[in-house]
Design a protein around this motif. Structure first.
Motif, PDB file in Angstrom:
ATOM      1  N   ASN A  51      -7.504   6.421  11.530  1.00 40.64           N
ATOM      2  CA  ASN A  51      -6.469   7.459  11.542  1.00 40.64           C
ATOM      3  C   ASN A  51      -7.077   8.768  11.042  1.00 40.64           C
ATOM      4  OD1 ASN A  51      -3.761   5.649  11.854  1.00 40.64           O
ATOM      5  ND2 ASN A  51      -5.194   4.651  10.450  1.00 40.64           N
ATOM      6  N   PRO A  52      -7.928   9.410  11.837  1.00 40.19           N
ATOM      7  CA  PRO A  52      -8.679  10.576  11.349  1.00 40.19           C
ATOM      8  C   PRO A  52      -7.807  11.755  10.919  1.00 40.19           C
ATOM      9  CG  PRO A  52      -8.945  10.288  13.725  1.00 40.19           C
ATOM     10  CD  PRO A  52      -8.291   9.056  13.217  1.00 40.19           C
ATOM     11  N   LYS A  53      -6.563  11.813  11.362  1.00 33.81           N
ATOM     12  CA  LYS A  53      -5.690  12.929  10.966  1.00 33.81           C
ATOM     13  C   LYS A  53      -5.174  12.791   9.536  1.00 33.81           C
ATOM     14  CE  LYS A  53      -3.936  14.415  15.476  1.00 33.81           C
ATOM     15  NZ  LYS A  53      -2.711  14.660  16.284  1.00 33.81           N
ATOM     16  N   LEU A  54      -5.229  11.585   8.989  1.00 32.11           N
ATOM     17  CA  LEU A  54      -4.720  11.376   7.640  1.00 32.11           C
ATOM     18  C   LEU A  54      -5.740  11.841   6.599  1.00 32.11           C
ATOM     19  CD1 LEU A  54      -3.163   7.783   7.912  1.00 32.11           C
ATOM     20  CD2 LEU A  54      -1.999   9.989   8.139  1.00 32.11           C
ATOM     21  N   ASN A  55      -5.235  12.466   5.543  1.00 28.52           N
ATOM     22  CA  ASN A  55      -6.060  12.786   4.382  1.00 28.52           C
ATOM     23  C   ASN A  55      -5.977  11.612   3.416  1.00 28.52           C
ATOM     24  OD1 ASN A  55      -6.528  15.565   5.262  1.00 28.52           O
ATOM     25  ND2 ASN A  55      -4.372  15.886   4.768  1.00 28.52           N
ATOM     26  N   ILE A  56      -7.095  11.217   2.865  1.00 27.58           N
ATOM     27  CA  ILE A  56      -7.096  10.070   1.962  1.00 27.58           C
ATOM     28  C   ILE A  56      -7.700  10.446   0.616  1.00 27.58           C
ATOM     29  CG2 ILE A  56      -7.217   8.428   3.883  1.00 27.58           C
ATOM     30  CD1 ILE A  56     -10.160   7.945   3.050  1.00 27.58           C
ATOM     31  N   THR A  57      -7.154   9.846  -0.434  1.00 28.99           N
ATOM     32  CA  THR A  57      -7.677  10.062  -1.788  1.00 28.99           C
ATOM     33  C   THR A  57      -7.582   8.764  -2.569  1.00 28.99           C
ATOM     34  OG1 THR A  57      -6.970  12.376  -1.825  1.00 28.99           O
ATOM     35  CG2 THR A  57      -7.414  11.338  -3.945  1.00 28.99           C
ATOM     36  N   LYS A  58      -8.658   8.391  -3.214  1.00 28.45           N
ATOM     37  CA  LYS A  58      -8.627   7.231  -4.107  1.00 28.45           C
ATOM     38  C   LYS A  58      -7.904   7.646  -5.382  1.00 28.45           C
ATOM     39  CE  LYS A  58     -11.625   3.677  -6.138  1.00 28.45           C
ATOM     40  NZ  LYS A  58     -11.119   3.772  -7.525  1.00 28.45           N
ATOM     41  N   LEU A  59      -6.844   6.913  -5.721  1.00 21.81           N
ATOM     42  CA  LEU A  59      -6.019   7.295  -6.864  1.00 21.81           C
ATOM     43  C   LEU A  59      -5.322   6.064  -7.416  1.00 21.81           C
ATOM     44  CD1 LEU A  59      -4.594   9.513  -8.611  1.00 21.81           C
ATOM     45  CD2 LEU A  59      -2.856   9.620  -6.811  1.00 21.81           C
ATOM     46  N   ASP A  60      -5.354   5.936  -8.734  1.00 18.93           N
ATOM     47  CA  ASP A  60      -4.646   4.852  -9.412  1.00 18.93           C
ATOM     48  C   ASP A  60      -3.305   5.397  -9.903  1.00 18.93           C
ATOM     49  OD1 ASP A  60      -3.673   2.812 -10.967  1.00 18.93           O
ATOM     50  OD2 ASP A  60      -5.503   2.536 -12.140  1.00 18.93           O
ATOM     51  N   SER A  61      -2.224   4.989  -9.257  1.00 18.06           N
ATOM     52  CA  SER A  61      -0.903   5.513  -9.598  1.00 18.06           C
ATOM     53  C   SER A  61      -0.387   5.034 -10.946  1.00 18.06           C
ATOM     54  CB  SER A  61       0.113   5.136  -8.507  1.00 18.06           C
ATOM     55  OG  SER A  61      -0.131   5.859  -7.328  1.00 18.06           O
ATOM     56  N   SER A  62      -1.099   4.121 -11.579  1.00 19.03           N
ATOM     57  CA  SER A  62      -0.699   3.670 -12.911  1.00 19.03           C
ATOM     58  C   SER A  62      -1.451   4.398 -14.015  1.00 19.03           C
ATOM     59  CB  SER A  62      -0.930   2.158 -13.046  1.00 19.03           C
ATOM     60  OG  SER A  62      -2.312   1.856 -13.013  1.00 19.03           O
ATOM     61  N   ASP A  63      -2.339   5.312 -13.641  1.00 17.71           N
ATOM     62  CA  ASP A  63      -3.201   6.007 -14.606  1.00 17.71           C
ATOM     63  C   ASP A  63      -2.751   7.460 -14.743  1.00 17.71           C
ATOM     64  OD1 ASP A  63      -5.209   7.360 -15.977  1.00 17.71           O
ATOM     65  OD2 ASP A  63      -6.815   6.169 -15.093  1.00 17.71           O
ATOM     66  N   PRO A  64      -2.071   7.813 -15.844  1.00 23.40           N
ATOM     67  CA  PRO A  64      -1.570   9.178 -16.004  1.00 23.40           C
ATOM     68  C   PRO A  64      -2.659  10.245 -15.905  1.00 23.40           C
ATOM     69  CG  PRO A  64      -0.596   7.739 -17.652  1.00 23.40           C
ATOM     70  CD  PRO A  64      -1.676   6.949 -16.970  1.00 23.40           C
ATOM     71  N   ALA A  65      -3.836   9.967 -16.450  1.00 24.05           N
ATOM     72  CA  ALA A  65      -4.919  10.953 -16.402  1.00 24.05           C
ATOM     73  C   ALA A  65      -5.389  11.156 -14.965  1.00 24.05           C
ATOM     74  CB  ALA A  65      -6.079  10.498 -17.282  1.00 24.05           C
ATOM     75  N   PHE A 105       5.719  -5.361 -13.687  1.00 22.03           N
ATOM     76  CA  PHE A 105       6.326  -4.075 -14.046  1.00 22.03           C
ATOM     77  C   PHE A 105       5.259  -2.982 -14.089  1.00 22.03           C
ATOM     78  CE2 PHE A 105      10.288  -6.124 -15.197  1.00 22.03           C
ATOM     79  CZ  PHE A 105      11.217  -5.118 -15.046  1.00 22.03           C
ATOM     80  N   ASP A 106       4.094  -3.306 -14.637  1.00 17.04           N
ATOM     81  CA  ASP A 106       3.007  -2.322 -14.670  1.00 17.04           C
ATOM     82  C   ASP A 106       2.596  -1.918 -13.258  1.00 17.04           C
ATOM     83  OD1 ASP A 106       2.874  -2.212 -17.429  1.00 17.04           O
ATOM     84  OD2 ASP A 106       1.279  -3.714 -17.578  1.00 17.04           O
ATOM     85  N   GLN A 107       2.476  -2.898 -12.377  1.00 16.83           N
ATOM     86  CA  GLN A 107       2.024  -2.623 -11.018  1.00 16.83           C
ATOM     87  C   GLN A 107       3.000  -1.734 -10.252  1.00 16.83           C
ATOM     88  OE1 GLN A 107       1.539  -6.536  -9.304  1.00 16.83           O
ATOM     89  NE2 GLN A 107      -0.665  -6.533  -9.663  1.00 16.83           N
ATOM     90  N   LYS A 108       4.286  -1.981 -10.399  1.00 15.93           N
ATOM     91  CA  LYS A 108       5.250  -1.278  -9.544  1.00 15.93           C
ATOM     92  C   LYS A 108       6.168  -0.330 -10.308  1.00 15.93           C
ATOM     93  CE  LYS A 108       8.260  -1.734  -5.599  1.00 15.93           C
ATOM     94  NZ  LYS A 108       8.751  -2.592  -4.500  1.00 15.93           N
ATOM     95  N   PHE A 109       6.950  -0.847 -11.251  1.00 13.78           N
ATOM     96  CA  PHE A 109       7.950  -0.008 -11.937  1.00 13.78           C
ATOM     97  C   PHE A 109       7.285   1.169 -12.641  1.00 13.78           C
ATOM     98  CE2 PHE A 109      10.369   1.028 -15.782  1.00 13.78           C
ATOM     99  CZ  PHE A 109      11.598   1.375 -15.231  1.00 13.78           C
ATOM    100  N   TRP A 110       6.310   0.875 -13.508  1.00 13.11           N
ATOM    101  CA  TRP A 110       5.698   1.959 -14.269  1.00 13.11           C
ATOM    102  C   TRP A 110       4.856   2.875 -13.397  1.00 13.11           C
ATOM    103  CZ3 TRP A 110       8.105   3.151 -18.332  1.00 13.11           C
ATOM    104  CH2 TRP A 110       8.696   2.173 -19.132  1.00 13.11           C
ATOM    105  N   SER A 111       4.229   2.325 -12.353  1.00 13.63           N
ATOM    106  CA  SER A 111       3.454   3.165 -11.435  1.00 13.63           C
ATOM    107  C   SER A 111       4.353   4.156 -10.706  1.00 13.63           C
ATOM    108  CB  SER A 111       2.704   2.301 -10.417  1.00 13.63           C
ATOM    109  OG  SER A 111       1.664   1.593 -11.034  1.00 13.63           O
ATOM    110  N   HIS A 112       5.548   3.723 -10.311  1.00 16.44           N
ATOM    111  CA  HIS A 112       6.495   4.640  -9.676  1.00 16.44           C
ATOM    112  C   HIS A 112       6.873   5.772 -10.632  1.00 16.44           C
ATOM    113  CE1 HIS A 112       6.979   1.901  -6.320  1.00 16.44           C
ATOM    114  NE2 HIS A 112       7.906   2.664  -5.786  1.00 16.44           N
TER     115      HIS A 112
END
Length: 238
Positions: A51-65, A105-112
């Motif tokens: 999907n070359p039109k998509l921009n991608i970024t490696k990001l951990d949604s559970s990591d505030p920093a 909860f860490d994986q989903k609730f807190w990451s959201h």
């Protein structure tokens, strides 16, 4: 009506597979400028190749920093979609590991919640935030009390967040049993049996596809008068 998202910047957290990826492909195809994030670099690179039109970024949604660095350097977005999922928290309650449920909860609730808070200064106030929850929140199925707790906790916040964060719109889409990689913890035979079992409990007589949930997400993103709701997309799961 879909023309209104042409050239709009949309971020999909957890967009490297399943519902998140299907949504990214749909919105990109409608002319949106879509960025997806995920934790698996190899999976992200595969998505980019296909999907070359998509921009991608490696990001951990559970990591505030990690989230702070990303948003501080990415500019603003018109819409945020959070499709971060998790695999922990299922099981019959008498034997359910509460440590596993905490991890769920860490994986989903807190990451959201971490993602929403970090994103708020960078999402247009005339835009939207859409959470992807799950029908386990209300389906009352045996063995899903932990999943119900995780997804129900998110869903019960939605109408309150809509008031707290107005005029920014906040909604959730709550899928039922969808044929995605989430089910890959089962072997093919067990997966087929599970899908056949659930198909008998769904009014449309089958499990859903990620593209169908993506269309539901699109509907709440583009409708400026939909706010504070949880939209079920489960085929009539009874």
């Amino acid at each position: 009506m879909t023309k209104q998202i042409e050239n709009q910047r949309i971020l999909i957290a957890g967009g490297s597979s399943g519902i998140g990826l299907a949504t990214a492909q749909l919105l990109s195809g409608l002319g949106a400028i879509v960025t997806i994030t995920g934790r698996d670099e190899k999976k992200l690179q595969k998505v980019k190749q296909e999907n070359p039109k998509l921009n991608i970024t490696k990001l951990d949604s559970s990591d505030p920093a990690d989230l702070q660095v990303f948003f501080s350097s990415s500019g603003t977005f018109h819409h945020l979609i959070i499709s971060v999922s998790g695999s922990k928290g299922a099981g019959s309650f008498p034997t359910l590991s509460l440590d596993e449920l905490r991890a769920g909860f860490d994986q989903k609730f807190w990451s959201h919640l971490e993602t929403i808070q970090a994103a708020l200064p960078f999402v247009e106030k005339t835009g939207s935030v859409t959470l992807v929850t799950a029908a386990s929140s209300s389906a009352r199925l045996p063995g899903t009390s932990g999943l119900a707790a995780i997804n129900g906790a998110l869903e019960i916040m939605v109408p309150i967040l809509a008031k707290d964060l107005q005029p920014l719109r906040i909604n959730a889409v709550s899928p039922g049993v969808i044929d995605t990689a989430w089910w890959d913890f089962l072997n093919e035979a067990d997966k087929a049996d599970t899908f056949a079992h659930f198909s008998k409990q769904v009014c449309v007589g089958r499990v859903g596809q990620a593209e169908e949930v993506a269309n539901a997400i699109l509907s709440v993103v583009i409708n400026n008068y939909v706010n504070g709701i949880v939209l079920s997309c489960h085929g009539g799961l009874g």
